[in-house]
Design an enzyme around this catalytic site. Structure first.
Site, PDB file in Angstrom:
ATOM      1  N   ASP A 148       0.735  -1.082  -0.026  1.00  0.00           N
ATOM      2  CA  ASP A 148      -0.031   0.081   0.017  1.00  0.00           C
ATOM      3  C   ASP A 148       0.897   1.225   0.097  1.00  0.00           C
ATOM      4  O   ASP A 148       2.005   1.182   0.336  1.00  0.00           O
ATOM      5  CB  ASP A 148      -1.037  -0.078   1.171  1.00  0.00           C
ATOM      6  N   TYR A 181       6.833  -9.039   7.715  1.00  0.00           N
ATOM      7  CA  TYR A 181       6.488  -7.719   8.139  1.00  0.00           C
ATOM      8  C   TYR A 181       6.868  -7.187   9.617  1.00  0.00           C
ATOM      9  O   TYR A 181       6.885  -8.231  10.411  1.00  0.00           O
ATOM     10  CB  TYR A 181       4.858  -7.830   7.990  1.00  0.00           C
ATOM     11  N   TYR A 187      -3.509 -10.397   4.439  1.00  0.00           N
ATOM     12  CA  TYR A 187      -3.872  -8.846   4.572  1.00  0.00           C
ATOM     13  C   TYR A 187      -3.420  -8.770   6.268  1.00  0.00           C
ATOM     14  O   TYR A 187      -4.291  -9.064   6.986  1.00  0.00           O
ATOM     15  CB  TYR A 187      -5.402  -8.566   4.238  1.00  0.00           C
TER      16      TYR A 187
END
Length: 611
Positions: free
Chosen positions: A380, A454, A543
């Site tokens: 994103d 992440y 996600y």
């Protein structure tokens, strides 16, 4: 002073071609090359000779002058193989190709220094310095070229009709295969593929495209011929050709006929030739079609033949096959999309995209028309890409120059400079190298198998001690999460429930905020709760934002669920590593780089306070 006759050409042996067949065809079609090729001459070097030389050769072979037909244009090749006077076949097309190469300034070695190789920007520009050093590299290279020829569909039908008419006139072999014959496309390709390297010795003909190859596309069309052949040939010979046999609905057929659109397309031609192979009646019909519609107008059908007085129109397009540059990029900004993001009203979001930053020096050096970044997934706009970076390919379309290894290294350095669109130093590229389009498939194929790492800053609405984080999050290994399509992407993705795997989690920088704490320049009040940095290793396509806050119950279990139903939210997110399939040995390396980079997210600013 009398003009000396042109030298005769060595014709093939009489057992390989038919002089009687030539004598039948030439008076009818007035095209010496089509008459020779359909009579069995398969030597493109003979067929490319000037018409005057061919005529003199055949006069000596026949022992008499060749008579001329009354027509001006060949009804078989539609004038494509006809040339005037002493010009060789393909001379006009070759001139058009060479003119486009010169106009577009493609850098091709010619045996000496080319002005295009040295005339560029001043040597104070690193891109300009690379161009100045590129000359020697080019002179040592060979450049493939691909020649594509597109012809009207009626040409193939007319060739077969002429062969059947000759067989009928000779009363031999009517129902046998006509044997090997050169078609118009083969002759054009053979002639041009032998001529082009004479002007550019670096060029060689290739059968399959490769990165940086020169591509020459020749297109010919003749609406009148297609219309005449469809209505007076195909529909009569094959009445079923307009129905389901050609995969064309009745509505589509009516639309094509009313607009004269693509009447003799590739499917129609294939059907006619297939029928001619196995049906004697179709063969006989093709012979009649040639006699009635393709001979001079004084014989049978002046109305149909009138449409064939003008030769086929043509166009020449010279381009260069795209080249591919592969590497990995890091994105250090939370205000930069991967590719240009334009919203309603033409307003762009964010800073210059990663694609624009990477493409800027590449386009400047190669003088390409455009460049497209193909990433192994995307983050994103508000997510940073850290660690070893995200694999990507940059497709550079129609480049004028092709870089070598040294030039690619220079391009990497130019991208990483804090100038131009990258003045803020928000994009870094490493491992840049030349690649090809096959890596695009490999990248997409490995995307579903990759492991992603992440780092995110999380807030939980309640007091959570370190022991609970260790048991509930860090203790969950190979956790399977069911994720419904997130609400934020539901407008562009199908509504599905996708199983994803959280391989492992690790919590650091835990901070508990009691009520009433204030800080920051504006004295903002921090939300009561627990703040911590969550490091994750997950399967591709997970996600992370929804895994943290639960997406209104659409992701189960979420971080809040694992902590006993507490409210959780994500404050900042970084991608700290991507390991593609086959890169298992790089996982530990990626983990080490993640730790060297400070573990990704170290804090997020909320109400003026870093938490």
């Amino acid at each position: 002073m009398p003009v000396s006759p042109p030298p005769s050409l060595p014709l093939p042996d009489e057992d390989t071609w038919s002089l009687p067949a030539f004598s039948l065809l030439y008076p009818k079609i007035n095209c010496i090359r089509c008459s020779l090729r359909l009579a069995g001459v398969c030597d493109a070097e003979i067929l490319r000779a000037p018409e005057r030389q061919l005529r003199a050769t055949l006069c000596s072979a026949q022992g008499a002058e060749i008579s001329h037909a009354t027509c001006r244009m060949c009804p078989l090749c539609l004038g494509i193989l006809q040339s005037s006077g002493d010009r060789e076949l393909g001379s006009a097309l070759l001139d058009a190709i060479l003119a486009q190469i010169k106009t577009k300034k493609y850098v091709l070695p010619t045996g000496g220094d080319s002005p295009d190789m040295t005339q560029h920007k001043s040597t104070t520009d690193p891109v300009g310095e690379m161009v100045a050093e590129h000359s020697k590299y080019l002179l040592e290279r060979k450049v493939p070229f691909i020649l594509g020829v597109s012809l009207p569909g009626s040409v193939a039908i007319r060739d077969r009709a002429a062969l059947e008419w000759v067989a009928c006139e000779q009363q031999t072999g009517r129902h046998q295969d006509p044997g090997r014959r050169l078609d118009v496309k083969e002759i054009l390709k053979a002639v041009l593929e032998s001529c082009l390297p004479k002007h550019y010795p670096c060029l060689y003909a290739a059968s399959t495209p490769s990165p940086g190859a020169l591509r020459v596309d020749l297109s010919f069309w003749h609406a009148g011929a297609d219309e005449a052949d469809y209505h007076q040939g195909v529909r009569i010979l094959l009445p079923n050709a307009t129905g389901k046999a050609f995969n064309r609905t009745r509505k589509r057929r009516r639309h094509e006929e009313s607009n004269q659109e693509n009447l003799c397309n590739a499917t129609v031609v294939a059907r006619v030739l297939q029928a001619a192979t196995g049906d004697p009646n179709v063969r006989s019909g093709l012979a009649v079609f040639f006699a009635r519609n393709l001979m001079p107008p004084s014989t049978h059908s002046p109305t149909a033949y009138a449409a064939l007085e003008t030769p086929a129109a043509s166009s020449v397009q010279v381009t260069r096959e795209a080249i591919f540059l592969a590497g990995r990029y890091l994105k250090l900004s939370r205000e930069m999309p991967q590719t240009l993001w334009v919203v309603e009203g033409g307003r762009r979001k964010g800073k210059a995209s990663v694609e624009e930053v990477v493409a800027e020096p590449v386009l400047d050096w190669t003088s390409a028309t455009s460049a497209v970044l193909i990433g192994s997934g995307r983050e994103d706009m508000d997510v940073r890409m850290l660690g070893t970076g995200r694999p990507f390919l940059l497709r550079v379309n129609d480049p004028r120059r092709i870089p070598g290894r040294e030039e690619v290294a220079g391009l990497e350095a130019a991208i990483n400079q804090t100038t131009g669109l990258n003045s803020g130093g928000d994009v870094r590229v490493h491992g840049l190298r030349l690649s090809d389009k096959h890596e695009v498939k490999a990248m997409h194929a490995g995307a579903t198998e990759k492991v992603k790492m992440y780092s995110c800053r999380v807030w939980v609405g309640g007091r959570v001690d370190r022991a609970l984080l260790a048991t509930s999050l860090e203790g969950s290994k190979e956790l399977v999460v069911a994720q419904k399509t997130p609400i934020r992407v539901l407008h562009r993705r199908a509504l599905l429930t996708r199983p994803k795997v959280i391989h492992e989690m690790r919590c650091t920088d835990v901070k508990v905020v009691e009520g009433g704490e204030e800080g920051g320049e504006e004295g903002g009040e921090m939300a009561v709760g627990t703040y911590f940095t969550l490091h994750l290793r997950t399967s591709a396509g997970t996600y992370i934002k929804e895994f943290v806050h639960g997406d209104m119950g659409r992701t189960r279990p979420s971080v809040g669920d694992l902590l006993g139903g507490l409210e959780a939210d994500l404050l900042a997110l970084d991608v700290t590593g991507i390991v593609m399939e086959g890169e298992e040995g790089e996982r530990e390396e990626g983990k080490e780089q993640e730790e060297e980079a400070g573990g990704g997210v170290k804090g997020a600013e909320i109400n003026g306070i870093v938490v």
